[in-house]
Motif scaffolding. Sequence first.
Motif, PDB file in Angstrom:
ATOM      1  N   TYR A 462       0.715  -0.896  -0.059  1.00  0.00           N
ATOM      2  CA  TYR A 462      -0.589   0.888  -0.265  1.00  0.00           C
ATOM      3  C   TYR A 462       0.864   1.384   0.188  1.00  0.00           C
ATOM      4  N   ILE A 463       2.403   1.348   1.384  1.00  0.00           N
ATOM      5  CA  ILE A 463       3.063   2.399   0.886  1.00  0.00           C
ATOM      6  C   ILE A 463       3.423   2.693  -0.821  1.00  0.00           C
ATOM      7  N   ARG A 464       4.273   1.213  -1.353  1.00  0.00           N
ATOM      8  CA  ARG A 464       4.971   1.795  -2.192  1.00  0.00           C
ATOM      9  C   ARG A 464       3.796   2.545  -3.056  1.00  0.00           C
ATOM     10  N   SER A 465       3.147   1.540  -3.194  1.00  0.00           N
ATOM     11  CA  SER A 465       1.143   2.410  -4.574  1.00  0.00           C
ATOM     12  C   SER A 465       1.331   3.383  -4.023  1.00  0.00           C
ATOM     13  N   GLN A 466       1.302   4.455  -2.489  1.00  0.00           N
ATOM     14  CA  GLN A 466       1.762   5.707  -2.413  1.00  0.00           C
ATOM     15  C   GLN A 466       1.941   6.487  -2.827  1.00  0.00           C
ATOM     16  N   ILE A 467       2.976   6.085  -2.464  1.00  0.00           N
ATOM     17  CA  ILE A 467       4.825   6.874  -3.463  1.00  0.00           C
ATOM     18  C   ILE A 467       4.359   6.657  -4.846  1.00  0.00           C
ATOM     19  N   SER A 468       4.141   6.421  -5.634  1.00  0.00           N
ATOM     20  CA  SER A 468       3.962   5.808  -6.795  1.00  0.00           C
ATOM     21  C   SER A 468       2.660   7.364  -7.555  1.00  0.00           C
ATOM     22  N   GLU A 531       1.304  22.635  -0.953  1.00  0.00           N
ATOM     23  CA  GLU A 531       1.137  23.568   0.115  1.00  0.00           C
ATOM     24  C   GLU A 531      -0.078  22.353   1.088  1.00  0.00           C
ATOM     25  N   GLN A 532      -0.423  22.859   1.699  1.00  0.00           N
ATOM     26  CA  GLN A 532      -0.732  22.029   3.122  1.00  0.00           C
ATOM     27  C   GLN A 532      -2.871  22.560   3.057  1.00  0.00           C
ATOM     28  N   THR A 533      -2.664  23.718   2.074  1.00  0.00           N
ATOM     29  CA  THR A 533      -3.451  24.231   2.458  1.00  0.00           C
ATOM     30  C   THR A 533      -4.252  23.696   1.052  1.00  0.00           C
ATOM     31  N   SER A 534      -3.883  23.059  -0.104  1.00  0.00           N
ATOM     32  CA  SER A 534      -4.455  23.181  -1.209  1.00  0.00           C
ATOM     33  C   SER A 534      -5.229  22.267  -1.532  1.00  0.00           C
ATOM     34  N   VAL A 535      -5.659  21.818  -2.722  1.00  0.00           N
ATOM     35  CA  VAL A 535      -7.096  21.563  -3.586  1.00  0.00           C
ATOM     36  C   VAL A 535      -6.310  19.726  -3.674  1.00  0.00           C
ATOM     37  N   ALA A 536      -5.180  20.038  -4.037  1.00  0.00           N
ATOM     38  CA  ALA A 536      -4.334  18.979  -4.655  1.00  0.00           C
ATOM     39  C   ALA A 536      -4.448  18.239  -2.689  1.00  0.00           C
ATOM     40  N   SER A 537      -3.760  18.444  -1.884  1.00  0.00           N
ATOM     41  CA  SER A 537      -3.653  17.666  -0.807  1.00  0.00           C
ATOM     42  C   SER A 537      -4.926  17.267  -0.059  1.00  0.00           C
ATOM     43  N   ARG A 538      -6.546  17.957  -0.538  1.00  0.00           N
ATOM     44  CA  ARG A 538      -7.347  17.646   0.103  1.00  0.00           C
ATOM     45  C   ARG A 538      -8.344  16.234  -0.897  1.00  0.00           C
ATOM     46  N   ASN A 539      -7.654  16.369  -1.940  1.00  0.00           N
ATOM     47  CA  ASN A 539      -8.523  15.244  -3.106  1.00  0.00           C
ATOM     48  C   ASN A 539      -7.624  13.948  -2.796  1.00  0.00           C
ATOM     49  N   VAL A 540      -5.848  13.987  -2.204  1.00  0.00           N
ATOM     50  CA  VAL A 540      -5.716  13.231  -1.691  1.00  0.00           C
ATOM     51  C   VAL A 540      -6.425  11.855  -0.752  1.00  0.00           C
ATOM     52  N   VAL A 541      -6.276  13.097   0.264  1.00  0.00           N
ATOM     53  CA  VAL A 541      -7.078  12.424   1.402  1.00  0.00           C
ATOM     54  C   VAL A 541      -8.247  11.644   0.740  1.00  0.00           C
ATOM     55  N   GLU A 542      -9.558  12.798   0.094  1.00  0.00           N
ATOM     56  CA  GLU A 542     -10.783  11.813  -0.356  1.00  0.00           C
ATOM     57  C   GLU A 542     -10.702  10.720  -0.840  1.00  0.00           C
ATOM     58  N   GLU A 543      -8.947  10.721  -1.412  1.00  0.00           N
ATOM     59  CA  GLU A 543      -9.021   9.648  -2.234  1.00  0.00           C
ATOM     60  C   GLU A 543      -8.818   8.399  -1.742  1.00  0.00           C
ATOM     61  N   ILE A 544      -8.211   8.365  -0.822  1.00  0.00           N
ATOM     62  CA  ILE A 544      -7.273   8.057  -0.107  1.00  0.00           C
ATOM     63  C   ILE A 544      -8.768   7.137   1.204  1.00  0.00           C
ATOM     64  N   ARG A 545      -9.661   8.108   1.580  1.00  0.00           N
ATOM     65  CA  ARG A 545     -11.104   7.509   2.225  1.00  0.00           C
ATOM     66  C   ARG A 545     -11.576   7.102   1.314  1.00  0.00           C
ATOM     67  N   GLU A 547     -10.957   4.931  -1.009  1.00  0.00           N
ATOM     68  CA  GLU A 547     -10.448   3.825  -1.621  1.00  0.00           C
ATOM     69  C   GLU A 547      -9.740   2.645  -0.572  1.00  0.00           C
ATOM     70  N   ARG A 548     -10.292   3.260   0.644  1.00  0.00           N
ATOM     71  CA  ARG A 548      -9.516   2.964   2.440  1.00  0.00           C
ATOM     72  C   ARG A 548      -9.790   1.560   2.191  1.00  0.00           C
ATOM     73  N   ALA A 563      -8.315   5.471   9.211  1.00  0.00           N
ATOM     74  CA  ALA A 563      -9.030   6.783   9.503  1.00  0.00           C
ATOM     75  C   ALA A 563      -7.388   7.714   8.912  1.00  0.00           C
ATOM     76  N   VAL A 564      -7.969   9.120   8.305  1.00  0.00           N
ATOM     77  CA  VAL A 564      -6.863   9.532   7.888  1.00  0.00           C
ATOM     78  C   VAL A 564      -6.886  10.888   8.902  1.00  0.00           C
ATOM     79  N   ALA A 565      -5.943  11.117   9.841  1.00  0.00           N
ATOM     80  CA  ALA A 565      -5.234  12.691  10.455  1.00  0.00           C
ATOM     81  C   ALA A 565      -4.394  13.596   9.439  1.00  0.00           C
TER      82      ALA A 565
END
Length: 775
Positions: A462-468, A531-545, A547-548, A563-565
């Motif tokens: 799973y970590i390797r898939s995220q790093i890609s 940035e931690q405020t970016s739309v891209a960062s938020r999209n990563v969170v939503e996609e992980i959730r 496809e958890r 869960a994602v924090a």
Amino acid sequence: MESTTDPSMLEDRVFFRLGLFIHDHNKLVLVLGLISCILMTSLVSLGANWSEAFGEDDVESLQASSLLSNSFKQENKSVGHSFNLLVYHPTLTDNDSEWRQSIMLALEDFSKRDDVSILYSWQVNDMEHLDYVAYTERGFIAQNIITIEGDKTHGKTVFDENQESVSFEGEFVSWKTGNIAVEWTFDNRISEDLVKAEIVSGPLTLIILALVFGSIIAAFLPIGVGIATVAAAMGMTIWLSNVTDVTQYSTNIITLIGIGVSIDYSLFLVNRFREELAIGRDVRTAVAMSTATAGKAVFFSGITVAIGLMGMLFFKNTSLPSLGIGGTVAVSIAMVYSTIVLPAVMSILGKRVDMGKVPFAFNLEAREEGLWANIANKVMDHPWKVLIPVLILLVGAGAPFLYAEFSLSSWSALPPDDESRLGKEIIGEVWPEQSSNQIFLVIELDGADVFEEDNLRAQYQYIRSQISDDRVLSASGIGLPDSSMNESQVISFWQTSEQYLNETEISLRNIIRDNFASDDVTFIILNLAGEQTSVASRNVVEEIRDERHILTDQLSGESDYLAVAGFAAYNADTLNSIAENLPTALAFIFIATSVLIFIQVRSVIIPIKAIVMNILSISASFGMLVWVFQWGYGDVLLNFTAQPIDSGNPVIMFCIVFGLSMDYEVLMLSRIHEEWERTGDNTLAVANGLQKTGGLITGAAAIMVVVFGSFGLSSVIILKQIGLGLALAILIDATLVRALVVPATMRLMGKWNWWTPSFLRPRKRNNEVNYIESE
């Protein structure tokens, strides 16, 4: 066009009789008002019990953070809130005695406390030392971690009491940053900015009032009501903080809106009272007429503004309800003091209200000639020529809002030269692996062993898939102790017996185990790009959730939890909470406002049109908000860094502006409706209403623009956005919308403005014209 309403048309109405009662018992009413103000203000002595959050524990990111915190508590480590002391020197390092003595001396006040523990950079073991120090081309820099035991409120208090004692001499440079330091900086700057805003807005407001009224006594009446409102509202809010969850930021909106609204309401009452006296009414009749007309308008306006602010109460799992509480309390008190206590003061003063003449004052009297008479005539004669260009301008101004990006404000909302912000930026540059744009994937295996081979393999894959993913810079966890390891090496790292490992390998494995695993709980850290405020960062969170299950389905626990924090996750949760509650809040505001305006003017068309007009002015201000703060036009002048719009600000602005726009709408409509009842001529009623209220609304709006604009001087971008956004919205509403668009549409709609279905029509009163019959 000049005309007046005969008191006989209003004498049977509730507010007229209320005015008579207030005049006849003016001293009693004033004393009761003063006693109520003193009692409510005295509640400040209870002391505030501010909540750090308002229902925020009911979101995934904070639940995951809580699980993480509870699972990794260690008896030998302090549990509390920390900050970083970054120290730089061009030649010395933390191996030098001068370096160590300087830092220990700087932190002496903190070190003397029993509830504070300090981890100096030279105390860290060799394997982790480079996580705290760095050798740069310019010199040596190191982090020292100061942890304050207890809750966040206590941590801020301890930091506040001791932070000024941290100082260095010579070539040392230091920055206090991270966690509690950043949060304290926000609180401290906002408090200082509020004082600065009051210092700026107070004198300017008094000057505007003096010019509007032309009298020192009349000018001080609204100021007095404003001070009483804010004082009483502060006391009530502090009392509420002891019985329910209220955050400190509720006091901000009391100052922001309490002063402006109370002054506006008082302005309407005092102006009508002086107008009645000017045409020869006796004081008793003038008080009754003022209460029956302007007082009634203020009553409905106050309820309308309160409804707008109450809309924030629907946004659970955010800090918005606290702002709604503070604002609603302030507006309610302002409305009561303006409609009941102020008429008593006017009754006692009588014609002395005009004492202390001011030269160069504005003339707000309705005249056949003059600015507002000319505007009224032009709008009545050429409604289409006025309406179409203004609508094009408003729609164009609102267009940038279609490209708005939203996020919670982070440390980047502080000024570019702020100490705690600079410290965060230095940490990001020197220790990029400690980037603040991290998210934490918290995994609970429901009793299973996190180090089972199947679980390790699942986490590795799973970590390797995220790093890609290009949006992920790096990742770490027990499934990938080192980025150079393959899957077999990870399994070997954890399953090889200690007898085959050297001391360094054993120590490394123990450190990773202690930091990343606790019973059946472990976590994965993802360092995200941007940035931690970016739309891209938020999209990563939503996609992980979304496809958890990809990871949880491969883990060995019976009911695995992922869960994602992290900031990006909390940002996503807040935006989702706002989006989820927005329809309910809007429905409440629109329906309640429509009912109130209908009760006042007995028309089903005008409330709908009023809502549309308000949306126009609000959307235009939202568009300019994006243009300035997101796209960065004015960042150098206003000293901020371009960034997404704070996710709570559009809601705050909408609720406040909608209420205040209705404030002006109700004032204008009440006067237009008064003229309509008197004449039955729609065109004449609209023209007279605009002529008689145009200058007054402009004066009231000028005060609001000054009050809100002073908050635009804030050093924190959150208040800067709210202040300038509100000032612009009120300016647009009081000029383009209220002075041009509303009269033009009412002129075009003619008598249909006042159409009401037969089953909703009230009984006709004596001297009252008929409402339009449906065709």
